[in-house]
Every structure is written in structure tokens, then in C-alpha cells.
Scaffold this motif. Structure first.
Motif, short mmCIF file in Angstrom:
data_model
loop_
_atom_site.label_atom_id
_atom_site.label_comp_id
_atom_site.label_asym_id
_atom_site.label_seq_id
_atom_site.Cartn_x
_atom_site.Cartn_y
_atom_site.Cartn_z
N SER A 115 -3.64 -32.72 -17.38
CA SER A 115 -4.68 -33.68 -17.74
C SER A 115 -6.04 -33.25 -17.19
O SER A 115 -6.90 -34.07 -16.93
N GLY A 116 -6.23 -31.95 -17.05
CA GLY A 116 -7.46 -31.43 -16.47
C GLY A 116 -8.71 -31.81 -17.26
O GLY A 116 -9.75 -32.13 -16.69
N VAL A 117 -8.62 -31.76 -18.58
CA VAL A 117 -9.78 -32.09 -19.42
C VAL A 117 -10.16 -33.55 -19.22
O VAL A 117 -11.34 -33.88 -19.04
N ASN A 118 -9.16 -34.43 -19.22
CA ASN A 118 -9.45 -35.85 -19.02
C ASN A 118 -10.02 -36.10 -17.64
O ASN A 118 -10.96 -36.90 -17.49
N GLU A 119 -9.48 -35.45 -16.64
CA GLU A 119 -10.00 -35.62 -15.28
C GLU A 119 -11.44 -35.14 -15.20
O GLU A 119 -12.28 -35.75 -14.52
N GLY A 120 -11.76 -34.07 -15.91
CA GLY A 120 -13.14 -33.58 -15.92
C GLY A 120 -14.09 -34.58 -16.54
O GLY A 120 -15.20 -34.81 -16.05
N ARG A 121 -13.67 -35.20 -17.64
CA ARG A 121 -14.51 -36.20 -18.29
C ARG A 121 -14.71 -37.42 -17.39
O ARG A 121 -15.80 -37.98 -17.31
N ILE A 122 -13.65 -37.85 -16.74
CA ILE A 122 -13.75 -38.99 -15.82
C ILE A 122 -14.70 -38.66 -14.67
O ILE A 122 -15.53 -39.49 -14.27
N THR A 123 -14.62 -37.43 -14.17
CA THR A 123 -15.53 -37.01 -13.10
C THR A 123 -16.97 -37.04 -13.59
O THR A 123 -17.88 -37.45 -12.86
N ASP A 124 -17.20 -36.58 -14.84
CA ASP A 124 -18.55 -36.61 -15.40
C ASP A 124 -19.09 -38.04 -15.47
O ASP A 124 -20.24 -38.30 -15.12
N VAL A 125 -18.26 -38.96 -15.95
CA VAL A 125 -18.69 -40.35 -16.08
C VAL A 125 -19.03 -40.93 -14.71
O VAL A 125 -20.06 -41.59 -14.52
N LYS A 126 -18.17 -40.67 -13.73
CA LYS A 126 -18.43 -41.21 -12.39
C LYS A 126 -19.68 -40.60 -11.78
O LYS A 126 -20.45 -41.28 -11.09
N LEU A 127 -19.91 -39.30 -12.03
CA LEU A 127 -21.11 -38.65 -11.51
C LEU A 127 -22.36 -39.29 -12.11
O LEU A 127 -23.32 -39.59 -11.37
N GLN A 128 -22.36 -39.49 -13.42
CA GLN A 128 -23.52 -40.11 -14.05
C GLN A 128 -23.74 -41.53 -13.56
O GLN A 128 -24.87 -41.96 -13.34
N LYS A 129 -22.66 -42.25 -13.35
CA LYS A 129 -22.77 -43.62 -12.85
C LYS A 129 -23.43 -43.62 -11.47
O LYS A 129 -24.31 -44.43 -11.17
N ARG A 130 -23.02 -42.69 -10.62
CA ARG A 130 -23.60 -42.62 -9.28
C ARG A 130 -25.04 -42.14 -9.31
O ARG A 130 -25.88 -42.61 -8.54
#
Length: 164
Positions: A115-130
């Protein structure tokens, strides 16, 4: 040049190295021997010689890496038993945590899907949120996340190099 070693009568022909920190040593142990530099390999062997506990931990890590390389989860139960009985409390704690979800760990070792691709997208969303920290609405956040996904796809074929 410092004069303290001279006062203590220490020889100056052998330069002394500072001992490596645990944070510096952990990647040495986790890196495949073919990818380690000659200097790092030499320092790792010098570090493992006087410490049997660290050598045992290194052997356990190498065995787990071999399981991942071969995609063979068959030795996992015996490896977890050896991890539990290693006499090192942090490793025993890892064994307990892995044993709780042993089926998922075995699946993760033996299958090629992840699930590396999904984890990468989730990380991107959290980064932008922060980064935005409550200063943007949903449309701007959506636009930025889509832009990052587009850039990741566009530059995915380029080889990445690690900084030295």
C-alpha cells in the motif's frame, strides 16, 4: 593540537576515532552488505567484535532481511521465537508486537503487493494540511493535493539519488 593526550602519555601515532552513536549505527546494521561502503563495513565489524548482543541483533536483522529478499515467510515463526528468547528486551517487545498480527506480517513478506502508493498520498495530504495550518479552505487544499499527485506522476520515471 591538544596537549592532554601528551600529558597522559598516550601514543600519538594512532589517531582515535569517536565511537559511533546508536543513530549512526542503526543504518549500518539495516543496510545490505553490498550497499555499504568499505569504510562503514570495516567500522561495523570493529563495532560488532566486542559486543555479542549487538552481533546477535545484527544476525537477526540479516535473517529478517533475507526473508524479505526471498519473499519466504516460512522461517518467520522460528525467527520470532529466537527474537523473543534473545535476552534483549527491545527485541522481545518487537517479537510480541509482530506475533499479534503474524498473519499480516507473513502476507507482507510473501506478496509483492503493498500500500505504498496510498501511504504516499496520505502523507501528502497530511503535509499540506500541516503546511496550511487552517489558513486555507477545502478548494485550495484539494488543488494543492492534486498538483502534488500530478508532479509525482510526471517525475516518477526519473531516478532518485541520495544526497551524500
Amino acid at each position: 593540537m591538544a596537549t592532554a593526550p601528551l600529558r597522559r602519555g598516550l601514543p600519538l601515532d594512532q589517531p582515535r576515532e569517536r565511537p559511533p552513536s546508536p543513530r549512526e549505527t542503526a543504518p549500518w546494521i539495516a543496510t545490505h552488505p553490498d550497499r555499504r561502503g568499505l569504510h562503514v563495513t570495516h567500522r561495523l565489524h570493529r563495532l560488532l567484535e566486542p559486543c555479542p548482543e549487538l552481533k546477535h541483533a545484527h544476525d537477526l536483522v540479516c535473517r529478517f532481511a533475507a526473508m524479505l529478499d526471498n519473499r519466504d515467510a516460512a522461517p518467520l515463526p522460528s525467527w520470532l521465537d529466537e527474537l523473543s528468547h534473545s535476552g534483549l528486551p527491545p527485541l522481545a517487545g518487537i517479537a510480541t508486537a509482530l506475533r499479534e498480527d503474524q498473519h499480516a506480517v507473513a502476507q507482507g513478506i510473501s506478496t509483492t503487493h503493498n500500500s505504498g502508493v496510498n501511504e504516499g498520498r496520505i502523507t501528502d495530504v497530511k503535509l499540506q494540511k500541516r503546511l496550511m495550518a487552517g489558513r486555507a479552505g477545502i478548494p485550495l487544499l484539494r488543488h494543492r493535493v492534486v498538483l502534488i499527485a500530478h508532479l509525482r506522476r510526471r517525475y516518477a520515471d526519473r531516478p532518485t539519488t541520495t544526497p551524500r
